[in-house]
Design an enzyme around this catalytic site. Structure first.
Site, PDB file in Angstrom:
ATOM      1  N   ASP A 228       7.515  31.359  -5.583  1.00 54.21           N
ATOM      2  CA  ASP A 228       8.108  31.599  -4.259  1.00 54.21           C
ATOM      3  C   ASP A 228       7.360  30.859  -3.148  1.00 54.21           C
ATOM      4  O   ASP A 228       7.487  31.205  -1.976  1.00 54.21           O
ATOM      5  CB  ASP A 228       8.151  33.108  -3.963  1.00 54.21           C
TER       6      ASP A 228
ATOM      7  N   HIS B  36      -0.263   2.917  -5.663  1.00 55.55           N
ATOM      8  CA  HIS B  36       0.035   4.254  -5.140  1.00 55.55           C
ATOM      9  C   HIS B  36      -0.973   5.275  -5.669  1.00 55.55           C
ATOM     10  O   HIS B  36      -0.602   6.387  -6.065  1.00 55.55           O
ATOM     11  CB  HIS B  36       1.475   4.659  -5.487  1.00 55.55           C
TER      12      HIS B  36
ATOM     13  N   ASP C  50      -5.472   4.005   2.765  1.00 55.08           N
ATOM     14  CA  ASP C  50      -4.124   3.797   3.314  1.00 55.08           C
ATOM     15  C   ASP C  50      -3.621   5.175   3.712  1.00 55.08           C
ATOM     16  O   ASP C  50      -3.285   5.987   2.845  1.00 55.08           O
ATOM     17  CB  ASP C  50      -3.235   3.147   2.244  1.00 55.08           C
TER      18      ASP C  50
ATOM     19  N   ASP D  43       1.177   4.143   9.597  1.00 56.55           N
ATOM     20  CA  ASP D  43       0.895   3.688   8.223  1.00 56.55           C
ATOM     21  C   ASP D  43      -0.180   2.617   8.294  1.00 56.55           C
ATOM     22  O   ASP D  43       0.126   1.447   8.522  1.00 56.55           O
ATOM     23  CB  ASP D  43       2.206   3.140   7.629  1.00 56.55           C
TER      24      ASP D  43
ATOM     25  N   HIS E 127       3.161  -7.079  -3.416  1.00 57.48           N
ATOM     26  CA  HIS E 127       4.096  -6.400  -2.513  1.00 57.48           C
ATOM     27  C   HIS E 127       4.393  -7.311  -1.331  1.00 57.48           C
ATOM     28  O   HIS E 127       3.776  -8.367  -1.187  1.00 57.48           O
ATOM     29  CB  HIS E 127       3.517  -5.059  -2.041  1.00 57.48           C
TER      30      HIS E 127
ATOM     31  N   HIS F 101       7.084  -3.629   6.108  1.00 58.09           N
ATOM     32  CA  HIS F 101       8.363  -2.910   6.038  1.00 58.09           C
ATOM     33  C   HIS F 101       8.633  -2.302   7.407  1.00 58.09           C
ATOM     34  O   HIS F 101       7.725  -2.178   8.231  1.00 58.09           O
ATOM     35  CB  HIS F 101       8.300  -1.814   4.958  1.00 58.09           C
TER      36      HIS F 101
ATOM     37  N   GLU G 271       0.866  -5.938   6.305  1.00 52.54           N
ATOM     38  CA  GLU G 271      -0.089  -5.401   5.341  1.00 52.54           C
ATOM     39  C   GLU G 271      -0.311  -6.282   4.117  1.00 52.54           C
ATOM     40  O   GLU G 271      -0.037  -5.873   2.994  1.00 52.54           O
ATOM     41  CB  GLU G 271       0.359  -4.014   4.907  1.00 52.54           C
TER      42      GLU G 271
ATOM     43  N   GLU H  32      -3.749  -3.182   6.916  1.00 51.64           N
ATOM     44  CA  GLU H  32      -2.391  -2.838   7.360  1.00 51.64           C
ATOM     45  C   GLU H  32      -2.387  -2.353   8.805  1.00 51.64           C
ATOM     46  O   GLU H  32      -3.097  -1.408   9.156  1.00 51.64           O
ATOM     47  CB  GLU H  32      -1.806  -1.742   6.458  1.00 51.64           C
TER      48      GLU H  32
END
Ligand code: GLY
Ligand code: MN
Ligand code: MN
Length: 444
Positions: free
Chosen positions: A39, A243, A260, A271, A350, A354, A384, A408
């Site tokens: 819960d 990540h 990061d 970010d 990468h 973005h 970044e 970044e």
């Protein structure tokens, strides 16, 4: 209440209704409550599109926009006030205050939605809706539409078309207003303080989560209760995991640590990434790779201005990183050929950035047809670039292996070019070393 003025939410709804075809209705549910275990609920986070159009902070709410409706175009369904429940769960806005404080023309208890919403859909040609985004709500909507169809023999007119709502909202969200930029700037300023604090607190023998604790302290102390995404505190080879989330390794002298992390303020993200040495001093190998990433980061800003396309900054970082890796012997060949082959992707996998906004990887198209999108004032983004040398990369000398670096920043395009929101965290080698040395001296 959010930092975005009430009138701006009204403008957003008006703009959206202006884009909708005549004789239509838009329907958008709030984010559901999600359970962590049994819960216990996850901290509630409103759906970004719902937030954009309403600023309404609660779950169990549904927005209906009905352009041209005589009795009000903005209808909100929300939880009723209930003193008994509120005693346990906290205050609810309730339909009356949804009208008074959130600009709804009409508001009803969510428990009445089955009786009221089909009547609002009936007679409308088109339903704008984020198809497939929320399967439970999809079913609900189709049930309501079927209810109308079942009464067709009594003259009820079911809608004929379902139209994707999200592309309309997402195109609008890409262009930030002055009020939105102020919030993102404030979020970035809090994140700047958090990164400085983590750099200053860094010592060998601590664990990654100790630096995460410094970030969390600064975020909340600064007024931001949530992070915009799970903070990455990655020391040594962990920095090569894009990540990384474990954040539990020991900080060792001789390693770099990549942080990061960014806070969220009124649902707007920041970010930020910085990479710095645990010891407070870069090794020669770390420094030379770091200088390449820094040069790429700084070069990218030269391509951020109205009239530049989305890819130009990325292409600039690719060239500088490829040249740097060739100079050091990590890549072999001619720069143009290596770029053409995408050889840099082994080390830089990468893109250079973005969009940034209500989502950390914000909405909005990067291409229009076959062309990269042109930058325009009001667009917010990250810059970044990074270099990550996989710990098991046997094609490079051992001394480079396991080094991961990213720098970044957060940027807003303006008429003159751009504004960097995160330059309060040092990124030059000597500035980082000085901040860390000063902090150590102060605690000796
Ligand atoms: N923190 C996610 C990113 O940098 O894109
Ligand atoms: Mn990031
Ligand atoms: Mn990012």
């Amino acid at each position: 209440m959010t930092r975005i003025p009430k009138a701006e939410f009204a403008r957003r709804r008006r703009a959206l209704m202006g884009e909708m075809a005549a004789g239509s209705i838009a329907i958008l549910p709030a984010a559901p409550v999600r359970h962590r275990n049994r819960d216990i609920e996850y901290a509630y986070r409103q759906d970004s599109d719902f937030q954009y159009l309403t600023g309404f902070p609660e779950p169990e709410a549904v927005l209906a926009l009905i352009p041209g409706r005589e009795y009000g175009e903005y209808v909100l369904f929300c939880r009723e006030k209930d003193p008994e429940v509120e005693l346990w769960e906290g205050e609810r806005v309730g339909p009356e205050d949804a009208v008074r404080h959130y600009g709804a023309d009409d508001a009803f208890p969510i428990s009445d939605i089955h009786d009221i919403l089909p009547g609002l859909i009936e007679g409308r040609e088109r339903v704008y809706y984020a198809i497939g985004a929320n399967p439970d709500f999809d079913r609900q909507l189709f049930d309501w539409i079927n209810l109308i169809r079942a009464k067709a023999n009594q003259g009820a007119q079911p809608p004929k078309e379902l139209v994707a709502l999200d592309p309309l909202i997402h195109e609008a969200r890409l262009f930030k207003t002055a009020a939105e930029i102020r919030v993102i700037r404030e979020a970035a300023a809090i994140s700047v303080q958090a990164h400085r604090r983590a750099m200053q607190a860094c010592r060998a023998g601590l664990r990654e989560y100790h630096l995460e604790a410094e970030l969390d302290y600064a975020f909340r102390k600064g007024g931001a209760r949530m992070t915009a995404y799970g903070s990455i505190v990655a020391s040594g080879r962990n920095a090569c995991i894009m990540h990384y989330q474990r954040n539990d390794a020991l900080l060792k002298d001789g390693d770099l640590v990549l942080i990061d992390a960014g806070c969220e303020l009124d649902c707007y993200a920041s970010d930020v990434t910085r990479t710095f040495p645990v010891s407070g001093v870069f090794s020669p190998e770390q420094k030379v790779l770091y200088e390449i990433v820094l040069a790429a980061n700084e070069a990218a800003f030269g391509y951020i201005a109205p009239g530049r396309n989305w890819d130009e900054a990325h292409a600039a970082t690719v060239r500088i990183i490829t040249e740097g890796l060739v100079d050091l012997g990590l890549l072999r060949g001619t720069v143009d050929a290596l770029i053409e082959q995408g050889a840099y992707r082994e080390f830089y996998m990468h893109r250079a950035g973005h969009w940034l906004g209500l989502d950390v990887h914000d909405v909005g198209d990067y291409r229009i047809g076959d062309e990269w999108r042109m930058l325009e004032p009001g667009m917010a983004m990250t810059v970044e670039p990074g270099i990550y040398v996989h710990p098991d990369n046997r094609n490079v000398a051992r001394k480079w292996r396991g080094i991961g670096i990213r720098i970044e920043d957060n940027v807003v395009v303006n008429r003159q070019g751009y504004e960097v929101l995160t330059d309060g965290v040092p990124k030059a080698v000597d500035e980082i070393e000085r901040l860390m040395a000063d902090a150590r001296r102060a605690t000796e």
